[in-house]
Design an enzyme around this catalytic site. Sequence first.
Site, mmCIF file in Angstrom:
data_model
loop_
_atom_site.group_PDB
_atom_site.id
_atom_site.type_symbol
_atom_site.label_atom_id
_atom_site.label_comp_id
_atom_site.label_asym_id
_atom_site.label_seq_id
_atom_site.Cartn_x
_atom_site.Cartn_y
_atom_site.Cartn_z
ATOM 1 N N LYS A 98 16.585 125.565 37.601
ATOM 2 C CA LYS A 98 15.180 125.811 37.245
ATOM 3 C C LYS A 98 14.653 127.016 38.019
ATOM 4 O O LYS A 98 14.000 127.896 37.468
ATOM 5 C CB LYS A 98 14.311 124.577 37.541
ATOM 6 C CG LYS A 98 14.731 123.337 36.783
ATOM 7 C CD LYS A 98 13.776 122.168 37.008
ATOM 8 C CE LYS A 98 13.776 121.656 38.424
ATOM 9 N NZ LYS A 98 15.070 121.068 38.807
ATOM 10 N N CYS B 56 2.835 109.792 42.540
ATOM 11 C CA CYS B 56 4.176 109.995 43.105
ATOM 12 C C CYS B 56 4.270 109.766 44.611
ATOM 13 O O CYS B 56 5.274 109.242 45.082
ATOM 14 C CB CYS B 56 4.705 111.377 42.732
ATOM 15 S SG CYS B 56 3.751 112.763 43.347
ATOM 16 N N MET B 57 3.249 110.156 45.377
ATOM 17 C CA MET B 57 3.435 110.138 46.829
ATOM 18 C C MET B 57 2.499 109.207 47.581
ATOM 19 O O MET B 57 2.579 109.105 48.804
ATOM 20 C CB MET B 57 3.250 111.554 47.399
ATOM 21 C CG MET B 57 4.233 112.576 46.864
ATOM 22 S SD MET B 57 5.940 112.034 46.942
ATOM 23 C CE MET B 57 6.184 111.871 48.698
ATOM 24 N N MET C 152 10.878 108.555 44.346
ATOM 25 C CA MET C 152 10.079 107.759 43.417
ATOM 26 C C MET C 152 10.577 106.342 43.210
ATOM 27 O O MET C 152 9.801 105.452 42.858
ATOM 28 C CB MET C 152 9.976 108.483 42.066
ATOM 29 C CG MET C 152 9.381 109.863 42.174
ATOM 30 S SD MET C 152 7.795 109.805 43.006
ATOM 31 C CE MET C 152 7.842 111.311 43.931
ATOM 32 N N GLY D 85 7.944 115.011 45.483
ATOM 33 C CA GLY D 85 8.308 115.455 44.138
ATOM 34 C C GLY D 85 7.771 116.826 43.771
ATOM 35 O O GLY D 85 8.470 117.636 43.186
ATOM 36 N N GLN D 86 6.510 117.079 44.133
ATOM 37 C CA GLN D 86 5.856 118.307 43.686
ATOM 38 C C GLN D 86 5.832 119.351 44.798
ATOM 39 O O GLN D 86 5.932 119.021 45.970
ATOM 40 C CB GLN D 86 4.426 117.997 43.235
ATOM 41 C CG GLN D 86 4.371 117.084 42.020
ATOM 42 C CD GLN D 86 2.968 116.966 41.485
ATOM 43 O OE1 GLN D 86 2.497 117.845 40.757
ATOM 44 N NE2 GLN D 86 2.284 115.892 41.842
#
Lengths: 765, 62, 228
Positions: A97, A186-187, A353, A390-391
Site C-alpha cells: 500500500k 478500534c483503540m 483488533m 490501526g490508524q
Amino acid sequence: MHEENIDPKDCSDASDITRREVLITLGVLCGAVGAGAAGWGFLEEIVALRQPVQSWHKSVCRFCGTGCGVLVGMKDGRVVDVRGDELAHNKGVICIKGSMLPELTHIPGRLTSPKIRKNGALVNASWDDAMGLVASKFSDAIRDYGPDSVAFYGSGQLFTEESYTANKLFKAGIRTNNVDGNPRLCMASAASGYVQTYGKDEPPGCYADADYADCFFLFGANPYECHPPIFERIRQRKRLHPETVIICVDPRRTMTAQHSDIHLPVVPGTDLLLLNSMANVICEEGLENQQFIQRYVRFNDGEKDCDFARFREFLKGYAPEKVEEELGVSARDIRRVAFLFARSEATMSLWTMGVNQRIQGTFLNNMLNSLHLITGQFGRPGATPFSLTGQPNACGGVRDTGALAHTLPNGRLVTNPEHREEMEKLWKVPAGTISPRVGFDAVSLFRAIEQGSVKAVLIMCTNPGTTLPSVARYQAAMEKCFTVVADAVEDSETQRHAQVVLPAALWIEKEGVTGQGERRYQLTEKLLDPPGLARSDLQILVDLADRLGHGSLITARSPDAVWDEWRNVSAGSFYNFQGITYARLKTQRGLQWPCPSTEHPGTARRFVEGEDPFVAKGAGIEFYGNHDKKAIVYLRPYVASPEKTSAEYPMYLTTGRILEQFHTGTLTDRIQELHDAAGPAKIQINPQDAFVLGIQDKDPVEVKSQYGTVRGEARLTDVSCRGVVFVSFYDSRLLINRVVADNYDPASKEPEFKVTAVSVRKVST
Amino acid sequence: MRLLRWECWCACIAFVMTLVFVLIPGPYEMAVFTFLAQPLFAIAAVSYLSKVLADLRNRGVV
Amino acid sequence: MNVNYVQLVYFFGMLFCVMGILLCIRTARTRFGKLGDAPSVSFWITRLPAESAAKLIAFAALIVLPAGAIFTANYHTFEGVHEVSGCASCHAMLPMVNDLHDPNSGTLAARHYKNKWIAENQCYHCHSDYGFSGNVEAKLTGYRHLARYTTHTYTEPIAARVRFNNQNCLNCHHHTPKFEAVQSHHTAADRLASNQMICLNCHGQAHPTSLERTPGSAAYSRLTEAFR
C-alpha cells in the site's frame, strides 16, 4: 613475416625524436585527459538527465498505525516514486500500500467542490454557500436544542492539528463533549486498558523492542497483513535468532499464524479464558516474578485493592483443564505457552483488533498487561506489552489530544473538575465553559442521531456509513440528521446520507503531524496542492469556527501555529512533548514523547529510569500515572459474548483487514493494482463447514445474523477455522457491517466487531 | 617523411597503460585505461585514418 | 570459467599490448614514402612491397592491435566485476562486502550469502548490470562511479542515483511458488518490470544503512575493515 634486405639505417630513427614530436605527443596526452574528462562530464550529464526523481522528501505513509517513514520522490511537481525511508524507525520497509502511494495522489473520484443536497441529489456549490449553510444549521440547532444537539465525529486519519482544533472548538467553543471518532471503533479498549493499568495511555514500549524479544505473543493480531513492516521485523529477529518463538492466538489460520511457531485457534469470544488460564499456570507453577510484583504491582478486584493471594485464588477457576473445551485450546498448549511467555528472556506481546473490538476489550487489555506485570516481562529491551494501533493518527491525533467524548487533552477527563479547570485555563476560556457531561461515544452518537437528540453532525475523514456495526440502522439514522461530511473522495456510503459534502485535502496536500503506535510524532510536509477547491480539514474547521462566532477562540490557524499551541499545552502533563518542535520534526525521523525539552532525544521506553524523563533516579521502573507509582493487575472475570452460537446462528463471523486494502477502501480500492490484488470481498468459509452446508467455491451465499443479511461469493479456505467465517470490510458492495452486532464494551464503548453469531447458506443468486 | 611519429608514441603509452591494467586490475588502473588510454588510442587512430585518407586522395584513389 | 577468463585476459592482453608496443615503435621509425627502393617483404605465403608492408604494420599497430587491446581490457572490466574481490578493491564498497560476509547481519545481501542462496560472485548476481548483461544505464553509472572514486570526488555514505533493476531479483525469484502466491506481485508486475516499484520496499535493506556507512558512526570502522 620476415624481412629481407632492408637497410637498417632507413628505419632506425630512434635517436631522431624531435622536440616538436615530443610537444605534439604531450599535447595529445593533454587532449586525451581532456577527452577523458569530457567523457566523465558526459556520464554525469547522462545520469543526471536520466534521473527519474528530481528531489526526495521525507514524509509519512498515509495508511496504517505502523506509521512508516517514507521518501517521496518528486519530478516536475508530481510524485513519481515512494520508497521506504531507511533512516526511519521502519528501516526502509513499507508494504504494497505504501509502495502505491504515488498513485494515491491522482486517484479517480476526488472531491473538488463543495456540494449541497438539493432535491435528493448533491450539487456543486461554493464554499461560502456550503459553509454558510453548515454554520446556520449548527447555530439553529445549538440555539433551539442546546450545544449537545450537535456533534463532531472525527478520525484517526486526521492530522493532530485538525483533531486538536475540532476538540477545542466543540468542547470549549460550542461547549459540547459530543466529540468522538472512529478510534472509538478500534483503540478505545486499548486506551482504557492502559489507563486502568498504568494510569496513563499509550504503549510503554517501542517497535525496536522487536529486535530484542525472544518470545512474541501475537494475540488477536494479523501483522503479516495489517502491520507488515512490523511483522517483517519480527521475522528478521527470528532469522538472526532462530530460537525465537512466535506464538499466534487467532481464530483464523492467518498468514501470521502460518509463519508462527505455535498457533492457538481459540473459539471467537473466549480468549479471556486463555489469558486467565495462562495467569493461573504462571501463579500455580511458580513462574511469576515475585520481586517485580512486590516492587511494582498492586492488585485490584475491580472494586477494591487486594493481594496476590486473592489473585491466585481467583485464577483457580481458570485452570487449563477447566477452560480448554470452551476455549478450543488444549490444556497442554496453555501450559506450554504460559511457560514460554514467563520464562523467555524477553517477551513482547502485540495485539490489536482481535482484543480491542470486543465487549471485554478492556478486560482483555488489562490481562495482557497483567501477564507482563506478574512475570516481570516489562521495561527491558524486548519485554513489553504492545498494543498495535490501526490508524496512522489514532494515538497522537485523538487519544493524546483527548478528542473523545469522555476525555480532554493529555489524559484528562471531562468528569474531573480539576481537569476541566486546567483546560479552561490553558485554553483561556472562562471557568465553567467545559461541560461536565460525558458526550456521545460513536455508537451512542449514532443512536442519539437516530432518536433525534442530535440534530447536526460534522463527520471528517471517516466513513461510518461503512464502518459502524449494524450499519444499516445507522445509515438510516443519518438521514434524520443534518449530516456534513468532509472527505477527499466522492461517493462513500456516508456521503449518500449527507446534506453537505466538503472536499478535503489528502496526505501531502496538507501539512501536519501524526502520532503512530509507538508514541512517535512525525511530520508530513505539504508537497502538492489539493485538487480543485479542496481544502485542508484545518481550514474547514477554522472557517466553521469563525462562522459560529468562535473565531477568537481558535487563535492558531496554521498547522505550525496549532502545533506550537498544542505542544505548549502538553507541558503541564505527563504527556509532555514540548520539546518536539516543527523544526526538529523537519530534520528528524520523528520523535517519541515524553520529550519535555528541545534537547531531549525522546523516550523509547516509558516508565523506565534513564529513558523516561519523569521517572525518578533510583526508581528503576515507576508507574507515575498512579498515586502509589505502581501498576495495577486486575482480577477480570470472563463473560461470554452475548453473541453465542445457536441452532439458528451456528457459526461465528469475524471481520478485519487484508494486506492490499486499508479500512473501507475509499482510497486503496481506487488504486488499480491494489484493487486487482484484493478483488471483490469474499465470504471465507472453512471447507469442512462448506461441505456440510453444500457450498462450493465461488457459490453465491448469504450470511445472516439477527442484525442483517448480506450476500456474496464464497471462498473456501482453511484460513478460516471450523465454525468461523471471515469477511473483510473494504468492499462496500459486500457491506459486512450490516450483519455485525453492535454490542460494545461497557468501559471503552468499543463495539464487538469480532464476534457475531451468524448462519451461512447457499442462495441461488 | 615520417608520418606517424606522435600517433605511435601515444599508442605506445596507451598500450603500456592497458598492459598495466591487464596485469593489475585495480580501480585506478581501470580508470587510467578507461579515461586515458582509450581516448589516446582513439586520437591516434583518428589521426592515422585521416592521414591515410589524405594519402589516398593524393593518389586519386578516393 | 573465472580462472579461464583470467588466463585469457593475461594471454591476449599481453599479446596485444607487447606486439602493439613493438609495432608502434617500428612504425614510428618508419619513413613512409622513402621505402619505394627497399626490397619486398615476405609475409608467410606472399611477398609485399616494403611500402605496403610498412603500411600494413602501421594499420596493425594503430587500429587492429589497439582494438584487440581495448576489447581485451574491456572484457577484463566486465568480467572482473563478477568477483566480490573486484568490488572490494574500492574502499567505498567495503561496507557492503564486509556486511555480506557478516553472519550476524540481517541485510538481504548477508542473508543470501549466509544461506548459500548464491554460491559465488554474490555482488554480481544482484548487480549484473555492470557486466555484459543488463542495461546501458548501469554501465554508464559504473563508469561514473569509477571516475568519482579514483578522483576522490565522492562523499561517504555513497547513495545510488539510478533505479535498481528489479530483474536482478526476478531472475531468481520470479515464478517461484512463494512469489506466485503473493497477489500484488501479479497486479503490480508492470511496475516491478519497469522498476517503478523497488522490491526492497517490502523486503528490506539490501546493505547497511547510510547512517552505518557514514564515517564516524559506530559501525563504520567495523564495516570498513580490509577485505581478505
